[in-house]
Design a protein around this motif. Structure first.
Motif, PDB file in Angstrom:
ATOM      1  N   ALA A 182      -7.794  10.705  55.350  1.00  0.00           N
ATOM      2  CA  ALA A 182      -7.027   9.774  54.487  1.00  0.00           C
ATOM      3  C   ALA A 182      -7.527   8.272  54.864  1.00  0.00           C
ATOM      4  O   ALA A 182      -7.137   7.362  54.049  1.00  0.00           O
ATOM      5  CB  ALA A 182      -5.693  10.011  54.275  1.00  0.00           C
ATOM      6  N   PHE A 183      -7.596   8.164  56.278  1.00  0.00           N
ATOM      7  CA  PHE A 183      -7.790   6.689  56.765  1.00  0.00           C
ATOM      8  C   PHE A 183      -9.161   6.572  57.366  1.00  0.00           C
ATOM      9  O   PHE A 183      -9.213   5.634  58.139  1.00  0.00           O
ATOM     10  CB  PHE A 183      -6.560   6.367  57.544  1.00  0.00           C
ATOM     11  N   GLY A 184     -10.023   7.341  57.193  1.00  0.00           N
ATOM     12  CA  GLY A 184     -11.431   7.489  57.748  1.00  0.00           C
ATOM     13  C   GLY A 184     -12.109   5.745  57.488  1.00  0.00           C
ATOM     14  O   GLY A 184     -13.012   5.681  58.320  1.00  0.00           O
ATOM     15  N   TYR A 185     -11.840   5.339  56.436  1.00  0.00           N
ATOM     16  CA  TYR A 185     -12.389   3.905  55.890  1.00  0.00           C
ATOM     17  C   TYR A 185     -12.114   2.990  56.938  1.00  0.00           C
ATOM     18  O   TYR A 185     -12.477   1.879  57.302  1.00  0.00           O
ATOM     19  CB  TYR A 185     -11.933   3.337  54.671  1.00  0.00           C
ATOM     20  N   LEU A 186     -10.872   3.103  57.723  1.00  0.00           N
ATOM     21  CA  LEU A 186     -10.297   2.155  58.768  1.00  0.00           C
ATOM     22  C   LEU A 186     -11.202   2.457  60.083  1.00  0.00           C
ATOM     23  O   LEU A 186     -11.046   3.795  60.671  1.00  0.00           O
ATOM     24  CB  LEU A 186      -8.796   2.338  59.008  1.00  0.00           C
ATOM     25  N   GLU A 187     -12.199   1.861  60.457  1.00  0.00           N
ATOM     26  CA  GLU A 187     -12.930   2.278  61.416  1.00  0.00           C
ATOM     27  C   GLU A 187     -12.545   1.854  62.748  1.00  0.00           C
ATOM     28  O   GLU A 187     -13.118   2.459  63.781  1.00  0.00           O
ATOM     29  CB  GLU A 187     -14.447   1.292  61.407  1.00  0.00           C
ATOM     30  N   ASP A 197      -9.537   3.952  67.585  1.00  0.00           N
ATOM     31  CA  ASP A 197     -10.301   3.770  68.740  1.00  0.00           C
ATOM     32  C   ASP A 197     -10.473   4.830  69.501  1.00  0.00           C
ATOM     33  O   ASP A 197     -11.454   5.119  70.175  1.00  0.00           O
ATOM     34  CB  ASP A 197      -9.728   2.456  69.317  1.00  0.00           C
ATOM     35  N   THR A 198      -9.420   5.730  69.599  1.00  0.00           N
ATOM     36  CA  THR A 198      -9.258   7.016  70.425  1.00  0.00           C
ATOM     37  C   THR A 198      -9.452   8.327  69.561  1.00  0.00           C
ATOM     38  O   THR A 198      -9.566   9.388  70.166  1.00  0.00           O
ATOM     39  CB  THR A 198      -8.184   7.000  71.267  1.00  0.00           C
ATOM     40  N   ASP A 199      -9.566   8.098  68.376  1.00  0.00           N
ATOM     41  CA  ASP A 199      -9.631   9.046  67.317  1.00  0.00           C
ATOM     42  C   ASP A 199      -8.323  10.222  67.608  1.00  0.00           C
ATOM     43  O   ASP A 199      -8.423  11.417  67.456  1.00  0.00           O
ATOM     44  CB  ASP A 199     -10.977  10.012  67.691  1.00  0.00           C
ATOM     45  N   GLU A 200      -7.131   9.598  67.606  1.00  0.00           N
ATOM     46  CA  GLU A 200      -5.931  10.393  67.704  1.00  0.00           C
ATOM     47  C   GLU A 200      -4.956   9.983  66.695  1.00  0.00           C
ATOM     48  O   GLU A 200      -5.150   8.910  66.157  1.00  0.00           O
ATOM     49  CB  GLU A 200      -5.088   9.833  69.017  1.00  0.00           C
ATOM     50  N   TYR A 201      -4.550  11.069  65.867  1.00  0.00           N
ATOM     51  CA  TYR A 201      -3.692  10.890  64.584  1.00  0.00           C
ATOM     52  C   TYR A 201      -2.664  12.036  64.744  1.00  0.00           C
ATOM     53  O   TYR A 201      -2.685  13.027  65.079  1.00  0.00           O
ATOM     54  CB  TYR A 201      -4.550  10.769  63.440  1.00  0.00           C
ATOM     55  N   PHE A 202      -1.566  11.786  63.953  1.00  0.00           N
ATOM     56  CA  PHE A 202      -0.478  12.841  63.707  1.00  0.00           C
ATOM     57  C   PHE A 202      -1.001  13.563  62.539  1.00  0.00           C
ATOM     58  O   PHE A 202      -1.750  12.770  61.563  1.00  0.00           O
ATOM     59  CB  PHE A 202       0.998  12.140  63.377  1.00  0.00           C
ATOM     60  N   GLU A 203      -0.613  14.712  62.171  1.00  0.00           N
ATOM     61  CA  GLU A 203      -1.139  15.450  61.194  1.00  0.00           C
ATOM     62  C   GLU A 203      -0.946  14.932  59.742  1.00  0.00           C
ATOM     63  O   GLU A 203      -1.620  15.008  58.853  1.00  0.00           O
ATOM     64  CB  GLU A 203      -0.588  16.808  61.104  1.00  0.00           C
ATOM     65  N   GLN A 204       0.419  14.360  59.642  1.00  0.00           N
ATOM     66  CA  GLN A 204       0.650  13.483  58.448  1.00  0.00           C
ATOM     67  C   GLN A 204      -0.205  12.503  58.066  1.00  0.00           C
ATOM     68  O   GLN A 204      -0.319  12.118  57.051  1.00  0.00           O
ATOM     69  CB  GLN A 204       2.088  13.124  58.654  1.00  0.00           C
ATOM     70  N   TYR A 205      -0.876  12.001  58.959  1.00  0.00           N
ATOM     71  CA  TYR A 205      -1.775  10.831  58.736  1.00  0.00           C
ATOM     72  C   TYR A 205      -3.262  11.277  58.974  1.00  0.00           C
ATOM     73  O   TYR A 205      -3.976  10.730  59.987  1.00  0.00           O
ATOM     74  CB  TYR A 205      -1.425   9.582  59.302  1.00  0.00           C
ATOM     75  N   PRO A 206      -4.144  12.188  58.457  1.00  0.00           N
ATOM     76  CA  PRO A 206      -5.128  12.867  58.715  1.00  0.00           C
ATOM     77  C   PRO A 206      -6.511  11.764  58.830  1.00  0.00           C
ATOM     78  O   PRO A 206      -6.545  10.715  57.955  1.00  0.00           O
ATOM     79  CB  PRO A 206      -5.376  13.802  57.679  1.00  0.00           C
ATOM     80  N   LYS A 207      -7.372  12.111  59.361  1.00  0.00           N
ATOM     81  CA  LYS A 207      -8.576  11.368  59.432  1.00  0.00           C
ATOM     82  C   LYS A 207      -9.309  11.162  58.142  1.00  0.00           C
ATOM     83  O   LYS A 207      -9.609   9.951  57.760  1.00  0.00           O
ATOM     84  CB  LYS A 207      -9.518  11.871  60.498  1.00  0.00           C
TER      85      LYS A 207
END
Length: 76
Positions: free
Chosen positions: A42-47, A30-40
């Motif tokens: 890898a999880f972009g399909y979760l909208e 929702d805020t487009d924030e993530y730790f480097e170990q969990y990159p966008k």
């Protein structure tokens, strides 16, 4: 996603997922924030929602908070 108390879930928030299982918000779609170990990538399909890395259940994706979920400590 918002925590049950109405505050917006943010990267690094510590939560009580359920009694005896704490976790940390490691990704917020929702805020487009993530730790480097969990990159966008890898999880972009979760909208929408957040991902929590919990002590006992590993990674959990939430679109809305579970009953009993509590914000323990929010990331400033």
């Amino acid at each position: 996603m918002k925590h049950p108390d109405g505050t917006l879930a943010r990267l690094g928030d510590k939560v009580l997922v359920w009694e005896g299982n704490e976790g940390v918000v490691i990704r917020s779609m929702d805020t487009d924030e993530y730790f480097e170990q969990y990159p966008k990538e890898a999880f972009g399909y979760l909208e929408q929602g957040i991902m929590v890395l919990s002590e006992k259940a590993g990674l959990i994706h939430y679109v809305k908070p579970e009953e009993g979920m509590q914000l323990i400590e929010w990331k400033k």
